[in-house]
Scaffold this active site. Structure first.
Site, PDB file in Angstrom:
ATOM      1  N   GLY A  58      -7.536  -4.642   6.987  1.00 34.72           N
ATOM      2  CA  GLY A  58      -6.872  -3.732   7.928  1.00 34.72           C
ATOM      3  C   GLY A  58      -7.612  -3.590   9.245  1.00 34.72           C
ATOM      4  O   GLY A  58      -7.308  -2.711  10.048  1.00 34.72           O
ATOM      5  N   GLU A 115      -9.380  -0.263  -1.650  1.00 38.67           N
ATOM      6  CA  GLU A 115      -9.065   1.147  -1.407  1.00 38.67           C
ATOM      7  C   GLU A 115      -9.179   1.968  -2.693  1.00 38.67           C
ATOM      8  O   GLU A 115      -9.345   3.184  -2.649  1.00 38.67           O
ATOM      9  CB  GLU A 115      -7.674   1.259  -0.766  1.00 38.67           C
ATOM     10  CG  GLU A 115      -7.750   0.817   0.690  1.00 38.67           C
ATOM     11  CD  GLU A 115      -6.633  -0.081   1.155  1.00 38.67           C
ATOM     12  OE1 GLU A 115      -5.530   0.010   0.598  1.00 38.67           O
ATOM     13  OE2 GLU A 115      -6.868  -0.893   2.073  1.00 38.67           O
ATOM     14  N   LYS A 142       0.845  -1.208   0.000  1.00 35.24           N
ATOM     15  CA  LYS A 142       0.000   0.000   0.000  1.00 35.24           C
ATOM     16  C   LYS A 142       0.881   1.260   0.000  1.00 35.24           C
ATOM     17  O   LYS A 142       1.937   1.266  -0.615  1.00 35.24           O
ATOM     18  CB  LYS A 142      -0.981  -0.045   1.180  1.00 35.24           C
ATOM     19  CG  LYS A 142      -1.786  -1.338   1.189  1.00 35.24           C
ATOM     20  CD  LYS A 142      -2.932  -1.326   2.155  1.00 35.24           C
ATOM     21  CE  LYS A 142      -3.653  -2.674   2.064  1.00 35.24           C
ATOM     22  NZ  LYS A 142      -4.829  -2.740   2.925  1.00 35.24           N
ATOM     23  N   HIS A 167      -8.538  -2.979  -6.055  1.00 38.75           N
ATOM     24  CA  HIS A 167      -8.352  -3.151  -4.611  1.00 38.75           C
ATOM     25  C   HIS A 167      -9.392  -2.283  -3.884  1.00 38.75           C
ATOM     26  O   HIS A 167      -9.725  -1.201  -4.358  1.00 38.75           O
ATOM     27  CB  HIS A 167      -6.931  -2.747  -4.206  1.00 38.75           C
ATOM     28  CG  HIS A 167      -6.691  -3.048  -2.761  1.00 38.75           C
ATOM     29  ND1 HIS A 167      -7.069  -2.186  -1.772  1.00 38.75           N
ATOM     30  CD2 HIS A 167      -6.185  -4.137  -2.150  1.00 38.75           C
ATOM     31  CE1 HIS A 167      -6.791  -2.742  -0.597  1.00 38.75           C
ATOM     32  NE2 HIS A 167      -6.257  -3.923  -0.803  1.00 38.75           N
TER      33      HIS A 167
END
Ligand code: PGA
Length: 264
Positions: free
Chosen positions: A182, A105, A17, A103
């Site tokens: 996360g 995010e 990331k 992804h």
């Protein structure tokens, strides 16, 4: 199939990331280089560093690890006036084999990319000769509302629209429930298996049964040494996409679990 019978080669990726400094990348690469020559023969392993650290990683990390880019430009042109973007052709030229597309995010929390844009990224990446990991996953609200399978299968349907059967050998799917990313809250092996099985069945019914049998479906979301062995036992879990734990030597333990559970 809930227990492991498949001969699919495990696929395990470390997604760093937006993390790292030159110093921390150098030290993590030195840690990972301890795995040189010790990778399980039944596993393919890649690292997705931030683009700014790709050169540093490529120059220093042993070739047992492939490289992935975390995001790519969606257009078909190799170069152009796309400030801040990296085209699949540029990544390929640099020796990067994989691209993460969609992804969570990018899809949900940071960039709000649409199914249509993600499909363009999948097609552009395949056209450049690279391999794609299409990431899918439902939010907690969608799961609690009983919509998890419908959401995930729809993300796949749109994501792979227009992909030729012959290109499926360069696609992997990563199922990453957004509520598990996360958060420390991992999906249970049964929850993950159920979704992986549904994905494989959908591919069999809507793409091709041979493709369904060979495509790798990775699980992602709070994967750690403490939970990877139980997840790996599931018949349709073919590997992991690892975030937080890939910034630590823990990643090598996770890679090792596909061999004999003992780490590298
Ligand atoms: P996590 O991230 O392992 O830190 O939950 C997974 C991912 O985002 O791919």
């Amino acid at each position: 199939m809930d227990t492991k019978m498949s001969t699919r080669k495990a696929l395990i990726g470390g997604n760093w990331k937006c993390n790292g400094t030159i110093a921390s990348v150098k030290s993590l690469v030195a840690e990972f280089n301890k795995a040189k020559g010790a990778m399980p023969s039944n596993a393919e392993v890649f690292i997705a560093p931030p683009a700014i650290h790709m050169g540093l990683v490529a120059d220093n990390l042993c070739k047992d690890f492939a490289l992935s880019i975390q995001n790519v430009w969606s257009g078909k042109k190799d170069f152009g006036a796309y400030t801040g973007e990296i085209t699949p052709a540029m990544a390929k030229d640099f020796g990067v084999q994989w691209a993460l597309v969609g992804h969570s995010e990018r899809r949900h929390t940071v960039a709000h990319e649409s199914d249509e844009l993600l499909n363009q990224k999948v097609l552009a990446t395949l056209a450049a000769g690279m391999k794609v990991i299409l990431c899918v996953g439902e939010t907690l609200e969608q799961r609690d509302g009983g919509k998890a399978k419908c959401v995930v299968l729809s993300q796949i349907k749109y994501g792979i629209s227009g992909v030729k059967i012959s290109d499926w050998s360069r696609i992997a799917i990563a199922y990453e429930p957004v509520w598990a990313i996360g958060t420390g809250r991992v999906a249970t092996p049964e929850q993950a298996q159920e979704m992986h099985k549904a994905i494989r069945e959908w591919i069999s019914a809507n793409v091709d049964s041979k493709v369904a049998n060979s495509v790798r479906i990775m699980y992602g979301g709070s994967v750690k040494p403490a939970n990877c062995k139980e997840l790996w036992k599931m018949g349709d879990i073919d590997g992991f996409l690892v975030g937080g734990a890939s910034l630590k030597p823990d990643f090598l333990t996770i890679v090792g679990c596909v061999k004999d559970g003992a780490g590298l």
